[in-house]
Write a protein that holds these residues in place. Sequence first.
Motif, PDB file in Angstrom:
ATOM      1  N   UNK A  31       0.842  -1.199   0.000  1.00 14.26           N
ATOM      2  CA  UNK A  31       0.000   0.000   0.000  1.00 14.26           C
ATOM      3  C   UNK A  31       0.873   1.242   0.000  1.00 14.26           C
ATOM      4  N   UNK A  32       0.386   2.264  -0.692  1.00 13.49           N
ATOM      5  CA  UNK A  32       1.099   3.542  -0.761  1.00 13.49           C
ATOM      6  C   UNK A  32       0.207   4.677  -0.264  1.00 13.49           C
ATOM      7  N   UNK A  33      -0.797   4.327   0.511  1.00 14.40           N
ATOM      8  CA  UNK A  33      -1.727   5.282   1.098  1.00 14.40           C
ATOM      9  C   UNK A  33      -2.800   4.511   1.827  1.00 14.40           C
ATOM     10  N   UNK A  34      -3.733   5.211   2.461  1.00 13.37           N
ATOM     11  CA  UNK A  34      -4.769   4.527   3.222  1.00 13.37           C
ATOM     12  C   UNK A  34      -5.597   3.582   2.356  1.00 13.37           C
ATOM     13  N   UNK A  35      -5.853   3.967   1.118  1.00  8.43           N
ATOM     14  CA  UNK A  35      -6.656   3.120   0.238  1.00  8.43           C
ATOM     15  C   UNK A  35      -6.055   3.052  -1.160  1.00  8.43           C
ATOM     16  N   UNK A  36      -4.739   3.134  -1.243  1.00  3.64           N
ATOM     17  CA  UNK A  36      -4.023   3.059  -2.519  1.00  3.64           C
ATOM     18  C   UNK A  36      -3.082   1.868  -2.463  1.00  3.64           C
ATOM     19  N   UNK A  58       1.038  16.866   3.244  1.00  3.54           N
ATOM     20  CA  UNK A  58       0.994  15.480   3.690  1.00  3.54           C
ATOM     21  C   UNK A  58       2.343  14.834   3.436  1.00  3.54           C
ATOM     22  N   UNK A  59       2.436  13.548   3.745  1.00  2.00           N
ATOM     23  CA  UNK A  59       3.698  12.849   3.513  1.00  2.00           C
ATOM     24  C   UNK A  59       3.977  12.828   2.026  1.00  2.00           C
ATOM     25  N   UNK A  60       5.165  13.246   1.597  1.00  2.00           N
ATOM     26  CA  UNK A  60       5.459  13.264   0.171  1.00  2.00           C
ATOM     27  C   UNK A  60       5.563  11.866  -0.424  1.00  2.00           C
ATOM     28  N   UNK A  61       5.612  10.848   0.431  1.00  2.00           N
ATOM     29  CA  UNK A  61       5.817   9.493  -0.050  1.00  2.00           C
ATOM     30  C   UNK A  61       4.568   8.625   0.030  1.00  2.00           C
ATOM     31  N   UNK A  62       3.406   9.214   0.420  1.00  2.00           N
ATOM     32  CA  UNK A  62       2.183   8.439   0.549  1.00  2.00           C
ATOM     33  C   UNK A  62       1.056   9.119  -0.219  1.00  2.00           C
TER      34      UNK A  62
END
Length: 1024
Positions: A89-94, A977-981
């Motif tokens: 995952x690269x985010x809450x729903x990605x 936000x986080x540049x990596x998420x």
Amino acid sequence: MKSILRCGFYLVFISLLSCTSNSELMEEEVIVTGIRASQADDSRRRPDSEVVAYDIGGVESASVAKNKKDKIEKTWRIASANANSAVLSVGDEENISPNALDIKVRIDGFRARVVVDGLYINPHNETLEGDFKFRLPDGAKPYYFAFGEALKRDQNLLEDKHHISLESLEKGYLSTKELGSRYKGLWKEPKEAIMVSKQKAAFAYEDTVSQQIDPALLEWSGAGIFSASVYPLQPKSLNRIVIGYDIDLQRLNNDLYLDFPLTRESIDKRVHVTFGYLSPDAVQIQRNINGELKTPYRPGVVNGVLQEALHSELLSGIRVKIDAEYSPTLVGMDEVGEYFATQWLAELPMVPARNHSRAVFLLDTSLSASNDSFHLWVELLLETLTQNEAELHEFALMSFNTEALWWKNSFVNNNEESRRELKTYLYSLILEGATDLSNALEFATNIAWLEEQSLYDLFLYSDGAATWGERNAWIITESVKQKFNGKVFSYRLGIEGEDKALLEHLVRELGGANFHVQDKSEISSLATAHTSLPWAIEKIELAGARDILLEGRPSVIYPGQVLTIAGRKISNLGDELNLSLASANRTIEVKIPVNQVLPSSLTARTYGQIAVNQLEGLGELKDKVAASYANHFKVPGRTSSLLMLESSEDYKRYNIVPKQDAYVVKTTLITDVFRSIRGDIALQLGNPKNQFISLVEKLSKLSSVNMELPHAVTLLMERLPSEAFNKPQNQFNNKVTFQNQVSSSYLSGLAEENIYSLIVEESKRRLEKFGTADAIKVMSNLVERAPSDVTVLRNVAYSAEAWGQPIAAFELHKQALNSRPFEPQSYSYLANLAEKIGKYDLALLFFEMGLAGKWDNRFRDYETIHKMDYLSFIERRLENGKGFFSSAYAQLKLKALKSELPDSLDMLIAVSWNTDRTDVDLHVIEPSGEECSYQNKVTRSKGEISDDVTQGYGPEFYKNKHAPKGKYEVYVKYFSDSPNKLGLKTKVNIRIIENWGTPQRTERSLNVELEKAKQKQLVSKVRI
């Protein structure tokens, strides 16, 4: 004739990624040992005894399964049916799905080594950080983790031909060294992880990411759950994430099995299996197509090695079956010494036991109790009642998740009518929420509705993975011991995510047995398994060996149990391992043959994994020794993690020196460690006060914290009564229990990978309609999915506190502190919550701990707000004067704090948030219209805002000693936000305090969720 119950271990591989496909495969294409064969799938027409022989040209010898007595199995067992075990995952729903999977398996006797190589393309134009979370099969622990960018995005990494030579097998095929050499030419500067103590690894990872360097960290985050943060995933890049682990094969009757599901998604997949010195006649392989096992066949010998390769997009798994007669004793060595490992199926006489006529059944109804698991537990429960009706006269049932819920507040007669009513009830329950096993055991052994003392046994149907409430196994069992005199019988399914160690601990400390449900066919025999007495292990000896260990450290064994035995080899082994067993005034001597040996590079880690599990079971008593063993044998767990940094210089910077661990292992025997412990281990580890003191001692030695409590506080801590450290039990009174109380979309949505939005919406609905307890139970689903994700823990803790559930919030922040002790805000949260739950002395200690650490500079304003909270706390407690043992010290501390802080403030507003590397800004518009923010830090009215925190968590605060009368507007802005998420959701906690430092002090707390960068949100209007 002896009556033998076979309930051996059932260990399976759970696929790293699972997707469903509704398409029917009418044609399948596979590559067997490098030669492509295409055939129509006529399995429906083909009789079971008929098999398909594949063209495996170039193979020295091959055979197919022609023996008609070979049973052809066509379905996966319950434990291997769930294949959805990992996601990047690269985010809450990605999420990013793999483009290909390459799996290599080496099987030596009862042991297998598995390496899964996943290829992932970052389709975005941004550099991202990924969270790689997955559940491992029962008993597996990773030994290898590597990550990097492939040389070419269009590189064909799954070449058709892949054969292993005898020389490669003998030199350590799939060892860490061999894998490093294999992958070196395929990546741009590939990085491999090494073992590091857990807190040091977490700190090094966080510190390195803050410098925009690319580390990776693999951590134990719950039973069978490992999480890895990987960075960077470059834009449009092809990345490889490789994980390797060891596992025991499952044992059923006279056969060993390895079930190996794969995703059904149409991606490139290859599985290559190698066998250590086995005859082809001892092995069968079955392909899995859409969940159905096809006709078995036997692998061939290539280059002098028995091996098999299958390569197809249509392959959804394989099953390997080996005749258990070909399971020899493993022998091997490493730089420290030589080792052996073997397994024994305990075919022992059955001695009837006298159990109580009453029983309490505990049934796990949490989110992790999947439908398949739940159905099997219910079937076993009902069969146990049915078959034991003559002896088991009455029973009670409790289902549990975050709450403990009695079916009826009484024992009921065990008859057909009651069982029929119970079955209807059980299948109406919702499977949701986190697992509070401690709470369930507490209420099951201290029954409120029971008017007089009664003797009964406990039957536990759960995966044992405690994700809510108290998680310390020793504290759980010591609490239960004080009020329970029966036995505990637990039933494992061998599924991913089980906490085998906790279940074994329960029965070892409380008495009873841990049985293993391998298959529905065994339910009938397991229903009466508890009616036999166990055999006590009195002595175990093997000539030529020392430091002999039993997996799980059992003191007794039951007929049909499988024992894994390992130790250090100091000379030629004797032909037999001798066991002395006793039961019901009878002693027997068992001789286990070990004369058939197989040299294997898997042996050392088999011993090492058993050793680490035993050492980690001793908690803080032997943490250093446990960490050294874990680091040397590469066994991530409670004490150690796999960490990947940029260079050898980075490892030196954090004082990571692996060679020192080999010396500890060489000079420290596990049996000597246990003999050296003085006093009652359970009393030492099951005492909350002792555990707290151990935590403080550990933090004082942790370089990322360097906690130095004043000597006066240390003395105070030691002198506090034990009850000061006991926490009250949380009992939710939920109103939503049954499936007909929720929507079908909610029930089906719980099975999806991304459930955040679903959970938030349902929690809002229940909060409005049913109250806080039901809302918290819904939010706890997030914790059940990610029990050690600090962002999730704090998110749910904010909600729990805001909804009036401080005990739940306290436990969640406590887990966050255990994972990230170098983040000081946890101490503030715990101090304030300890006061709310009435543990005032504990609150004072957490306030002191927050002041005693050496925190990173980004937390420079943390101390100010922490001291202000501390001072307010002392004033309230001294004014009240009840239940505060620490009052004498608090009076002295009050004077010191008052000398450092203003005497009062008309207005104090503080914000903190739950995500790292995010920038949330506080903005306050005063009655004059002037805005106070990082751009205007001091207003004309002397309103002042703290320094801007740009890297996550906060706090930021606004203060005004003489606030003008009028309306104040409070805003929070998600500056970045986080540049990596991608799609990261940040929950912000806002505290608004009026008249701080005076008797008129008031406070209210708010939570808001921010999703989009640059979002500015009005959270409150305050009028003075």
